[in-house]
Design a protein around this motif. Structure first.
Motif, PDB file in Angstrom:
ATOM      1  N   GLY A  14      -6.763 -11.345  -7.941  1.00  0.00           N
ATOM      2  CA  GLY A  14      -6.941  -9.898  -7.991  1.00  0.00           C
ATOM      3  C   GLY A  14      -7.615  -9.361  -6.745  1.00  0.00           C
ATOM      4  O   GLY A  14      -7.197  -8.344  -6.187  1.00  0.00           O
ATOM      5  N   VAL A  15      -8.663 -10.034  -6.283  1.00  0.00           N
ATOM      6  CA  VAL A  15      -9.362  -9.605  -5.065  1.00  0.00           C
ATOM      7  C   VAL A  15      -8.448  -9.717  -3.853  1.00  0.00           C
ATOM      8  O   VAL A  15      -8.410  -8.822  -3.000  1.00  0.00           O
ATOM      9  N   ALA A  16      -7.694 -10.797  -3.772  1.00  0.00           N
ATOM     10  CA  ALA A  16      -6.775 -10.970  -2.634  1.00  0.00           C
ATOM     11  C   ALA A  16      -5.694  -9.889  -2.649  1.00  0.00           C
ATOM     12  O   ALA A  16      -5.364  -9.320  -1.595  1.00  0.00           O
ATOM     13  N   THR A  17      -5.151  -9.575  -3.817  1.00  0.00           N
ATOM     14  CA  THR A  17      -4.128  -8.530  -3.917  1.00  0.00           C
ATOM     15  C   THR A  17      -4.701  -7.178  -3.523  1.00  0.00           C
ATOM     16  O   THR A  17      -4.081  -6.420  -2.761  1.00  0.00           O
ATOM     17  N   TYR A  18      -5.871  -6.868  -4.030  1.00  0.00           N
ATOM     18  CA  TYR A  18      -6.518  -5.597  -3.690  1.00  0.00           C
ATOM     19  C   TYR A  18      -6.791  -5.532  -2.188  1.00  0.00           C
ATOM     20  O   TYR A  18      -6.533  -4.504  -1.541  1.00  0.00           O
ATOM     21  N   GLY A  19      -7.304  -6.599  -1.622  1.00  0.00           N
ATOM     22  CA  GLY A  19      -7.601  -6.620  -0.189  1.00  0.00           C
ATOM     23  C   GLY A  19      -6.352  -6.453   0.658  1.00  0.00           C
ATOM     24  O   GLY A  19      -6.351  -5.733   1.663  1.00  0.00           O
ATOM     25  N   PHE A  20      -5.282  -7.108   0.255  1.00  0.00           N
ATOM     26  CA  PHE A  20      -4.032  -6.996   1.000  1.00  0.00           C
ATOM     27  C   PHE A  20      -3.497  -5.568   0.968  1.00  0.00           C
ATOM     28  O   PHE A  20      -3.118  -5.011   1.990  1.00  0.00           O
ATOM     29  N   ARG A  21      -3.494  -4.965  -0.198  1.00  0.00           N
ATOM     30  CA  ARG A  21      -3.001  -3.584  -0.309  1.00  0.00           C
ATOM     31  C   ARG A  21      -3.923  -2.600   0.401  1.00  0.00           C
ATOM     32  O   ARG A  21      -3.461  -1.674   1.060  1.00  0.00           O
ATOM     33  N   TYR A  22      -5.212  -2.779   0.269  1.00  0.00           N
ATOM     34  CA  TYR A  22      -6.163  -1.882   0.922  1.00  0.00           C
ATOM     35  C   TYR A  22      -6.052  -1.995   2.438  1.00  0.00           C
ATOM     36  O   TYR A  22      -6.201  -0.997   3.150  1.00  0.00           O
ATOM     37  N   SER A  23      -5.784  -3.186   2.938  1.00  0.00           N
ATOM     38  CA  SER A  23      -5.690  -3.353   4.387  1.00  0.00           C
ATOM     39  C   SER A  23      -4.552  -2.524   4.958  1.00  0.00           C
ATOM     40  O   SER A  23      -4.678  -1.951   6.040  1.00  0.00           O
ATOM     41  N   PHE A  24      -3.418  -2.442   4.234  1.00  0.00           N
ATOM     42  CA  PHE A  24      -2.325  -1.611   4.729  1.00  0.00           C
ATOM     43  C   PHE A  24      -2.676  -0.132   4.677  1.00  0.00           C
ATOM     44  O   PHE A  24      -2.368   0.626   5.595  1.00  0.00           O
ATOM     45  N   ILE A  25      -3.327   0.297   3.613  1.00  0.00           N
ATOM     46  CA  ILE A  25      -3.735   1.697   3.513  1.00  0.00           C
ATOM     47  C   ILE A  25      -4.726   2.024   4.628  1.00  0.00           C
ATOM     48  O   ILE A  25      -4.615   3.045   5.307  1.00  0.00           O
ATOM     49  N   HIS A  26      -5.695   1.156   4.827  1.00  0.00           N
ATOM     50  CA  HIS A  26      -6.711   1.361   5.854  1.00  0.00           C
ATOM     51  C   HIS A  26      -6.090   1.312   7.252  1.00  0.00           C
ATOM     52  O   HIS A  26      -6.389   2.148   8.105  1.00  0.00           O
ATOM     53  N   LEU A  27      -5.203   0.340   7.470  1.00  0.00           N
ATOM     54  CA  LEU A  27      -4.597   0.177   8.787  1.00  0.00           C
ATOM     55  C   LEU A  27      -3.698   1.352   9.137  1.00  0.00           C
ATOM     56  O   LEU A  27      -3.804   1.928  10.219  1.00  0.00           O
ATOM     57  N   PHE A  28      -2.813   1.735   8.221  1.00  0.00           N
ATOM     58  CA  PHE A  28      -1.883   2.807   8.532  1.00  0.00           C
ATOM     59  C   PHE A  28      -2.550   4.175   8.504  1.00  0.00           C
ATOM     60  O   PHE A  28      -1.985   5.144   8.983  1.00  0.00           O
ATOM     61  N   GLY A  29      -3.735   4.284   7.957  1.00  0.00           N
ATOM     62  CA  GLY A  29      -4.467   5.533   8.033  1.00  0.00           C
ATOM     63  C   GLY A  29      -5.116   5.724   9.389  1.00  0.00           C
ATOM     64  O   GLY A  29      -5.509   6.822   9.748  1.00  0.00           O
TER      65      GLY A  29
END
Length: 110
Positions: A14-29
């Motif tokens: 769960g933490v890895a999935t959340y981190g992976f998805r958040y990284s794209f949101i953070h990166l593309f923002g």
């Protein structure tokens, strides 16, 4: 496997999935434009996801090669694949695939 290890695996995934998805949101923002190499790779994601969802239902291993190749789902999937390739029409692909499945299942192999 103990309950503690199962819960640890669930939490870590769960933490890895959340981190992976958040990284794209953070990166593309933070960037103005998606790099061309990322765009090129992302073009293949829909086809890969569709293949991952469809292929396991189409390809089943039977006791013999003949039984595997004469599976009605594989035949209908192959016909639908040809229709998709030739027409590039989603509705035609679904319609012809379902019609082929019904004909093969209820008439040919009845």
């Amino acid at each position: 496997m103990s309950d503690r290890r199962i819960w640890l695996a669930i939490v870590l995934i769960g933490v890895a999935t959340y981190g992976f998805r958040y990284s794209f949101i953070h990166l593309f923002g933070r960037i103005d434009e998606v790099p061309p190499t990322v765009k090129r790779v992302l073009r293949y994601v829909p086809a890969a996801v569709l293949a991952a969802l469809v292929v396991p239902d189409l390809v089943t291993l039977r006791p013999t090669v003949t039984a595997t190749l004469l599976d009605e789902r594989l035949i209908a999937g192959a016909v639908a694949g040809v229709v998709a390739w030739r027409t590039e029409n989603v509705f035609a692909t679904i319609g012809v695939g379902m019609l082929t499945l019904w004909v093969v299942r209820f008439i040919v192999f009845a």
